[in-house]
Design an enzyme around this catalytic site. Sequence first.
Site, PDB file in Angstrom:
ATOM      1  CB  SER A 115      -5.402   3.722 -15.798  1.00 43.77           C
ATOM      2  OG  SER A 115      -6.081   4.179 -14.642  1.00 43.77           O
ATOM      3  CB  CYS A 116      -3.089  -0.437 -13.061  1.00 40.04           C
ATOM      4  SG  CYS A 116      -1.923  -1.034 -14.296  1.00 40.04           S
ATOM      5  CG  LEU A 117       2.365   1.746 -10.386  1.00 37.09           C
ATOM      6  CD1 LEU A 117       2.153   3.127  -9.778  1.00 37.09           C
ATOM      7  CD2 LEU A 117       3.104   0.842  -9.418  1.00 37.09           C
TER       8      LEU A 117
END
Length: 159
Positions: A115-117
Amino acid sequence: MVLPLRLFGCASRAILGSAEAALWGLKSIKGSCHNFCTAIFKDVTYKELKNLLNSKKIMLIDVRETWEIVEYGKIPGSVNIPLDEVGEALQMNPKDFKEKYNEVKPSKSDSLVFSCLAGVRSKKALDMAISLGFNSAQHYAGGWKEWVTYEFSEKKHGN
């Protein structure tokens, strides 16, 4: 003299024609691979991620920079490995991985979710993990932005 030029013209059309056919074949193989790969390595939805985290059957790797985690927060249970460290981290020996990230290093058969932003960096991390043989890797395309929205909404509605 005219005859050899015509023969050459026909031959060049035949060669070009077979080259075009070969390129078409390569394009269709690429398309099939893309469809095949997307079928296997699908995105994880918010609900699926929530269930996977509750089951404790995955390692969620947040590939944002450490300052982003400190500043904005993280999905509970995630491990922060910034994108530029992912390739090296997944190839570390288990002792060094544990020392650096305070987690057991995943094996190539473990289920990973990146995941990230908002899904851009996590997709890059997914591609990198797959290229290293982590075949059960997926990514949460909604990222932190989507997670926060759903969590806020659930708390607001008392779910």
